[in-house]
Structures are given as C-alpha cells and as structure tokens.
Design a protein around this motif. Sequence first.
Motif, mmCIF file in Angstrom:
data_model
loop_
_atom_site.group_PDB
_atom_site.id
_atom_site.type_symbol
_atom_site.label_atom_id
_atom_site.label_comp_id
_atom_site.label_asym_id
_atom_site.label_seq_id
_atom_site.Cartn_x
_atom_site.Cartn_y
_atom_site.Cartn_z
ATOM 1 N N SER A 24 0.976 -6.529 7.311
ATOM 2 C CA SER A 24 -0.432 -7.347 7.462
ATOM 3 C C SER A 24 -1.396 -6.775 6.449
ATOM 4 N N LYS A 25 -1.535 -5.579 6.184
ATOM 5 C CA LYS A 25 -2.526 -4.995 5.362
ATOM 6 C C LYS A 25 -2.075 -5.244 4.013
ATOM 7 N N LEU A 53 -3.945 -4.020 0.411
ATOM 8 C CA LEU A 53 -3.482 -2.624 0.347
ATOM 9 C C LEU A 53 -2.166 -2.347 -0.332
ATOM 10 N N ALA A 67 -1.071 1.529 3.194
ATOM 11 C CA ALA A 67 -0.851 0.800 4.467
ATOM 12 C C ALA A 67 -0.052 1.655 5.742
ATOM 13 N N ASN A 118 -2.783 -9.235 3.634
ATOM 14 C CA ASN A 118 -4.109 -9.772 3.893
ATOM 15 C C ASN A 118 -5.331 -9.099 3.334
ATOM 16 N N GLU A 119 -5.044 -7.618 3.046
ATOM 17 C CA GLU A 119 -6.264 -6.890 2.353
ATOM 18 C C GLU A 119 -5.771 -6.270 1.233
ATOM 19 N N ASP A 173 -0.267 -10.646 13.541
ATOM 20 C CA ASP A 173 -0.570 -9.682 12.620
ATOM 21 C C ASP A 173 -1.021 -8.326 13.106
ATOM 22 N N ASN A 174 -1.090 -7.261 12.212
ATOM 23 C CA ASN A 174 -1.403 -6.072 12.569
ATOM 24 C C ASN A 174 -0.400 -5.450 13.572
#
Length: 403
Positions: free
Chosen positions: A158-159, A165, A170, A162-163, A270-271
Amino acid sequence: MSKKLKIGIFGFGVVGQGLHDIIITKNLNLEIVKFVIKDPNKKRTLAAELFTTDKDVVLDDPEINTVVELINDADAAYQIVKKALTSGKNVVSASKKMIAEHLEELIALQKEHGTSLLYEGSVCGSIPIIRNLEEYYDNELLHSISGIFNGSSNYILSKVYNEGLDYDTALKQAQDLGFAETDPISDVGGYDSKYKLIIAVAHAYGVIVKAEDVLNIGIQNLSPYELQYAKEKGIKIKLVPVAKELDDKHVAMFVLPKFVKQSEFLYNVDNEYNGVVVQAAFADQQFFFGKGAGGHPTGSAVLSDIAALRYDYQYEYKKTSGVKDLKFTNDIELAIYLRYDDEALVEALSFDAIYERYYSGDFKYVIGKVKLQNLIAQQQHIANSKAFVAFAGELSDVQLATI
C-alpha cells in the motif's frame, strides 16, 4: 452459565499486551494467573509476581484450566500446546506456523483427551473467518477462498503504490509499527499467508496439506517496473493466497502476488487490513474485512476464543472427519506475469501459451499460461534471478492441467 477460567498466558509481546488491555476493560468470568515470558530482565508494565520464565509453573498447575499461547517460536509453541492438551487444559493459540505444521496431530490430541484448541487469532487477525468456515459454511459448497491474509506485506504494498515509498522504507515503517518482524521473510515471502491458508482450507474443505507442498512466492523481488505497469493498467498488486475446488475430487492452493482490478473487493483493502473473499455455490460471493495486524485486533480474536471456552466450545472439524473424496493437487494451469532478466527462466517455465511480451532496456516481461508444477520446479531460479511473478488471471480460469 459460563464456567470460571483460570488462565496462563505464554508471551507478553504485542498480542499478549493487547489481549491484557482488552481483558481489563471487560467484566468476564476469568482470571489471569500467570504470564510466562522469555526475558526476566525486560521492564514490564504489570506486577512482577504475575510473571515467570518457567513454563511448568503454568503447565503443571492443576488450578489453571486454560492456556493461551502467543509466542513467536513455533517449535516451543508446539511443545507447550501439546503438553497442555494432553494435561486436560484447553488452549487458545495464535501460532499459525505451529498449527499449520501439526494440525492433524493437534486434532487427534483434542479427540483423545477431550480438550479444545481454538485459534481464530491465527488467521487474519480480527476477522472471524475460522468460526464462519466451521459453522456458517459447514454444509456449503465452497468454490474458492482467497484474500489478503498478511497485514505486513499489504502495508508495504500500500505504501509503495499509494505514497510512492521505496520498498525498503515501507518495510522499515512496517517493522517500526510492529507489523513486520526483524527478519521479514515470513511475511513478505508469503510463508505466513500460506500457513493461514492451510488452516482455513482444513475447515473449508476438510483437506490437511503439508506446508512444503504449497507454492508460496512473495513480494521481496518487487521493483519499480511492476508499480509502473500496475499504475498504467489501473490495477494494484496484492499478495493473495488462493484455494480453489477444481472439481469434486481436487482442490488447489498457492500463494502469489496478484494483479487486482478495481472491480474486485481486494482492490480497496490497504495498509494493515486483511480481506477474505469466499465464493460459495449457494451464498455466492461474500467478503470479510478487518485489521490483520496489531495487538488489539489480534487480541480481540484471541479473547473471542477464550470467551467461547467458558461455554466449552470446540471445533467439530466436520469436513475433516467426513468422507475424504477431495484431494490436494498442484497439477493446475494459471496465467502469470513474469518480469525477468534471464531468458533461460522463460524457457525453463515452458509457457503453454503467451498472451503478451515486452522488451524495453532493462524491463522485460511476459504474460502467459504456465503449469504450477513448473513454477514449483523453478522457484529457486526465480528467487536467484530476482524475477517477479504475479498471478495475472482470474480464479475462474485456474483449472486442472492438460497433458
């Protein structure tokens, strides 16, 4: 009326402390007699007299009727659980590796000694999937079970998606939050998901499978190329264990990263969250969602099992003890994505059909149909060459291999 439980708890880590936090907020008919810990010098938040390093203080105490096992050492957990069950104590465990590796023996011990072993917390944290497979789906024909069973790997994926990283950052975040171990290979390599799948399949299909017979390929070889590919296609990458009944005699299982479409339930998981998709003949598709990592989510599942023991609840293993016509098989075909550098790997996998192939500088991939047995045979080659494999098809397309 519920009976009084006197409990000995092995482990006071993330889950053990989370369980204690929940118990003290409840007015339940139970008493924590003792915690068994490994490090006597570690600073604790509870009174010193509650702790011991001697496992036999709990296992040999006739007043303690319930053992809760929450340690990381699967071999030590097995010895604890075996002695507790044979001593007439009921057990709650969250040790998915231990349960998966010894499930057949643990079922026999419960029957022999009239004791109960519950382990809802071992599979998907706070999601009550084992109890549902055991009770709700006891007479249901299940076509497939799949999902996101590992919160650590899902957090990392997810990281990075989505972000933006990088993988190592992550992973470090997941470790700092207590979602991933110092040695993360069990999570990111798909072993943890495999153990959970084996446990779930025993309750869903009555088939008990050895861990070494089930393919697991993880996300540790993930590269920016896969993320670029996924974003261009509008899909996500998730680590997904799969069990599918192929016909009335065969069930297949594997753990692979999967390309997940926006139309699928798992796309929005997610996460550290987990999700389980059950495809049933009569109930159709059903989705379970909840946190799969962390002390309080897993602690809540453990407490649910403890509370059930107050009323002498036991798993009946209805499908395991029934007529065993269904057998596990690896003789299936499935569509995969392979990002690779070594052309010899493509040849060794012996694709039955190739749907798409791409070359561009350092980025090469092929999408096509392969036999699962070929993936198993080339698993070390895949790892050594840092290739990335993902399930790129639909569950409906997974079928018995043709000769």
